[in-house]
Design a protein around this motif. Structure first.
Motif, PDB file in Angstrom:
ATOM      1  N   LEU A  97       0.815  -1.218   0.000  1.00  0.00           N
ATOM      2  CA  LEU A  97       0.000   0.000   0.000  1.00  0.00           C
ATOM      3  C   LEU A  97       0.847   1.267   0.000  1.00  0.00           C
ATOM      4  N   SER A  98       2.178   1.097  -0.078  1.00  0.00           N
ATOM      5  CA  SER A  98       3.112   2.243  -0.080  1.00  0.00           C
ATOM      6  C   SER A  98       2.935   3.114   1.156  1.00  0.00           C
ATOM      7  N   ILE A  99       2.697   2.470   2.293  1.00  0.00           N
ATOM      8  CA  ILE A  99       2.563   3.200   3.555  1.00  0.00           C
ATOM      9  C   ILE A  99       3.925   3.276   4.228  1.00  0.00           C
ATOM     10  N   ARG A 100       4.340   4.483   4.565  1.00  0.00           N
ATOM     11  CA  ARG A 100       5.654   4.684   5.175  1.00  0.00           C
ATOM     12  C   ARG A 100       5.503   5.036   6.654  1.00  0.00           C
ATOM     13  N   ILE A 101       6.041   4.183   7.498  1.00  0.00           N
ATOM     14  CA  ILE A 101       6.107   4.451   8.930  1.00  0.00           C
ATOM     15  C   ILE A 101       7.499   4.068   9.409  1.00  0.00           C
ATOM     16  N   PRO A 102       7.964   4.675  10.503  1.00  0.00           N
ATOM     17  CA  PRO A 102       9.339   4.426  10.958  1.00  0.00           C
ATOM     18  C   PRO A 102       9.630   2.959  11.233  1.00  0.00           C
ATOM     19  N   SER A 103       8.688   2.259  11.861  1.00  0.00           N
ATOM     20  CA  SER A 103       8.898   0.859  12.211  1.00  0.00           C
ATOM     21  C   SER A 103       7.551   0.226  12.522  1.00  0.00           C
ATOM     22  N   VAL A 104       7.403  -1.065  12.231  1.00  0.00           N
ATOM     23  CA  VAL A 104       6.157  -1.764  12.562  1.00  0.00           C
ATOM     24  C   VAL A 104       6.122  -2.156  14.031  1.00  0.00           C
ATOM     25  N   ARG A 105       7.209  -1.891  14.741  1.00  0.00           N
ATOM     26  CA  ARG A 105       7.281  -2.268  16.149  1.00  0.00           C
ATOM     27  C   ARG A 105       7.185  -1.088  17.106  1.00  0.00           C
ATOM     28  N   ILE A 106       6.888   0.104  16.596  1.00  0.00           N
ATOM     29  CA  ILE A 106       6.725   1.238  17.507  1.00  0.00           C
ATOM     30  C   ILE A 106       5.263   1.342  17.913  1.00  0.00           C
ATOM     31  N   VAL A 109       1.573   2.611  18.435  1.00  0.00           N
ATOM     32  CA  VAL A 109       0.732   3.459  17.594  1.00  0.00           C
ATOM     33  C   VAL A 109       0.604   4.866  18.173  1.00  0.00           C
ATOM     34  N   ALA A 110       0.724   4.984  19.505  1.00  0.00           N
ATOM     35  CA  ALA A 110       0.613   6.298  20.151  1.00  0.00           C
ATOM     36  C   ALA A 110       1.674   7.271  19.658  1.00  0.00           C
ATOM     37  N   SER A 111       2.796   6.765  19.156  1.00  0.00           N
ATOM     38  CA  SER A 111       3.877   7.642  18.707  1.00  0.00           C
ATOM     39  C   SER A 111       3.752   8.044  17.236  1.00  0.00           C
ATOM     40  N   LEU A 112       2.731   7.555  16.548  1.00  0.00           N
ATOM     41  CA  LEU A 112       2.539   7.890  15.136  1.00  0.00           C
ATOM     42  C   LEU A 112       1.757   9.187  14.980  1.00  0.00           C
ATOM     43  N   SER A 113       1.919   9.827  13.832  1.00  0.00           N
ATOM     44  CA  SER A 113       1.144  11.034  13.529  1.00  0.00           C
ATOM     45  C   SER A 113      -0.298  10.642  13.195  1.00  0.00           C
ATOM     46  N   GLY A 129      -1.984  11.165  10.473  1.00  0.00           N
ATOM     47  CA  GLY A 129      -2.073  10.572   9.146  1.00  0.00           C
ATOM     48  C   GLY A 129      -1.582   9.141   9.120  1.00  0.00           C
ATOM     49  N   GLN A 130      -0.492   8.867   9.839  1.00  0.00           N
ATOM     50  CA  GLN A 130       0.040   7.507   9.901  1.00  0.00           C
ATOM     51  C   GLN A 130      -0.928   6.574  10.617  1.00  0.00           C
ATOM     52  N   ARG A 131      -1.567   7.061  11.670  1.00  0.00           N
ATOM     53  CA  ARG A 131      -2.559   6.256  12.388  1.00  0.00           C
ATOM     54  C   ARG A 131      -3.728   5.913  11.469  1.00  0.00           C
ATOM     55  N   GLN A 132      -4.150   6.885  10.674  1.00  0.00           N
ATOM     56  CA  GLN A 132      -5.253   6.640   9.751  1.00  0.00           C
ATOM     57  C   GLN A 132      -4.873   5.595   8.707  1.00  0.00           C
ATOM     58  N   THR A 133      -3.655   5.667   8.187  1.00  0.00           N
ATOM     59  CA  THR A 133      -3.232   4.685   7.188  1.00  0.00           C
ATOM     60  C   THR A 133      -3.105   3.287   7.800  1.00  0.00           C
ATOM     61  N   VAL A 134      -2.697   3.207   9.070  1.00  0.00           N
ATOM     62  CA  VAL A 134      -2.627   1.898   9.742  1.00  0.00           C
ATOM     63  C   VAL A 134      -4.033   1.311   9.879  1.00  0.00           C
ATOM     64  N   ALA A 135      -5.010   2.161  10.236  1.00  0.00           N
ATOM     65  CA  ALA A 135      -6.389   1.684  10.376  1.00  0.00           C
ATOM     66  C   ALA A 135      -6.926   1.181   9.039  1.00  0.00           C
ATOM     67  N   ILE A 136      -6.596   1.892   7.956  1.00  0.00           N
ATOM     68  CA  ILE A 136      -7.042   1.463   6.624  1.00  0.00           C
ATOM     69  C   ILE A 136      -6.345   0.165   6.236  1.00  0.00           C
ATOM     70  N   ALA A 137      -5.046   0.080   6.531  1.00  0.00           N
ATOM     71  CA  ALA A 137      -4.296  -1.146   6.215  1.00  0.00           C
ATOM     72  C   ALA A 137      -4.885  -2.343   6.957  1.00  0.00           C
ATOM     73  N   ALA A 158      -9.637  16.397  11.031  1.00  0.00           N
ATOM     74  CA  ALA A 158      -8.657  16.836  12.035  1.00  0.00           C
ATOM     75  C   ALA A 158      -7.213  16.525  11.642  1.00  0.00           C
ATOM     76  N   LEU A 159      -6.942  16.285  10.367  1.00  0.00           N
ATOM     77  CA  LEU A 159      -5.565  16.046   9.930  1.00  0.00           C
ATOM     78  C   LEU A 159      -4.985  17.302   9.296  1.00  0.00           C
ATOM     79  N   GLY A 160      -3.655  17.433   9.375  1.00  0.00           N
ATOM     80  CA  GLY A 160      -2.964  18.535   8.722  1.00  0.00           C
ATOM     81  C   GLY A 160      -2.871  18.296   7.225  1.00  0.00           C
ATOM     82  N   VAL A 161      -2.270  19.265   6.526  1.00  0.00           N
ATOM     83  CA  VAL A 161      -2.188  19.208   5.066  1.00  0.00           C
ATOM     84  C   VAL A 161      -1.390  18.000   4.599  1.00  0.00           C
ATOM     85  N   GLU A 162      -0.194  17.781   5.157  1.00  0.00           N
ATOM     86  CA  GLU A 162       0.652  16.669   4.730  1.00  0.00           C
ATOM     87  C   GLU A 162       0.023  15.328   5.090  1.00  0.00           C
TER      88      GLU A 162
END
Length: 259
Positions: free
Chosen positions: A130-139, A141-145, A147-155, A173-177
């Motif tokens: 899905l071309s989802i970029r996150i720092p690590s799959v082992r961090i 979820v509370a430390s994600l932005s 947008g990243q949390r939303q992509t994890v939920a979709i994944a 409630a998400l920012g532009v990026e």
């Protein structure tokens, strides 16, 4: 797009006591299509989504799945058909890592023990697909932005290999990026041939990724528009009822009157 929609709703109605929430609603979503469901607060969007997801079954109407009438009375029925719903609250566990959230309730076991290696492998594979970029799959979820949390939920919704994905206000409630990341993912879902139903109040997001806009007003259909050929003002007029007047009301009553 296929001639037969993945989902077709026909004449869906829903009442809560004295309140008629939905009246004779029609909706169709095809494979490889993003349909934006829009409307003002109280228009019936959430009620319609719950009816599709089996959380609040409709009182009347037909639920046609890939050309076959189906009965959906509980969430399990919708999931078994291939409907995945990502609600606005995401329902993620902040204290778990990405792998733990992706496989929550669907854990893989080997010899009675959690197979952490296989779950991590599948998580990386899914996020990469899905071309989802996150720092690590082992961090956690509370430390994600956001947008990243939303992509994890979709994944997570993709693990069941659905045919229809419902996204309830995914950019709220998400920012532009962060919003851009989510919209990119919506386009990738369409490229994979999935049917996508996007609920949104943001017309810029709708214009950016949707193929078709379906408008609900006071629990009724108030227009279906091709995004490529329809102005934003026309859609907003349908949402607000700006086109309604005494003449259109009389025409509507005439059309609804028994022959």
């Amino acid at each position: 797009m296929s001639a037969t929609p993945v989902l077709a709703l026909r004449g869906v109605s829903k009442r809560f006591g004295a309140v008629q929430a939905l009246t004779d609603v029609h909706l169709a979503v095809h494979a490889g299509e993003v349909v934006a469901l829009v409307g003002d607060n109280g228009a019936g969007k959430s009620t319609l989504v719950k009816a599709i997801a089996g959380v609040g079954p409709a009182d009347e109407g037909a639920f046609v799945w890939q050309g076959r009438p189906e009965r959906v009375t509980r969430p399990h029925d919708a999931q078994a058909l291939g409907v995945a719903t990502v609600y606005q609250d995401l329902a993620l566990c902040d204290n778990l890592d990405v792998v733990g959230n992706l496989f929550l309730g669907r854990e893989i076991h080997r010899s009675g023990v959690l197979d952490e290696v296989e779950m991590e492998r599948r998580s990386r594979e899914l996020l990469q697909t899905l071309s989802i970029r996150i720092p690590s799959v082992r961090i956690p979820v509370a430390s994600l932005s956001g947008g990243q949390r939303q992509t994890v939920a979709i994944a997570r919704s993709m693990l069941g290999e659905p045919s229809l994905v419902i996204l309830d206000e995914p950019t709220a409630a998400l920012g532009v990026e962060q919003t851009a990341q989510v919209l990119d993912l919506v386009e990738r879902l369409r490229e994979r041939g999935l049917a996508v139903l996007l609920i949104s109040h943001n017309m810029a997001d709708v214009k950016a990724v949707a193929d078709t806009v379906a408008v609900l007003r006071l629990g009724r259909n108030n227009g279906v528009f091709d995004v490529a050929t329809t102005s934003q003002e026309e859609v907003i007029a349908a949402i607000t009822g700006a086109t309604e007047n005494a003449v259109t009301r009389r025409k509507a009553r005439t059309a609804e009157a028994p022959q």
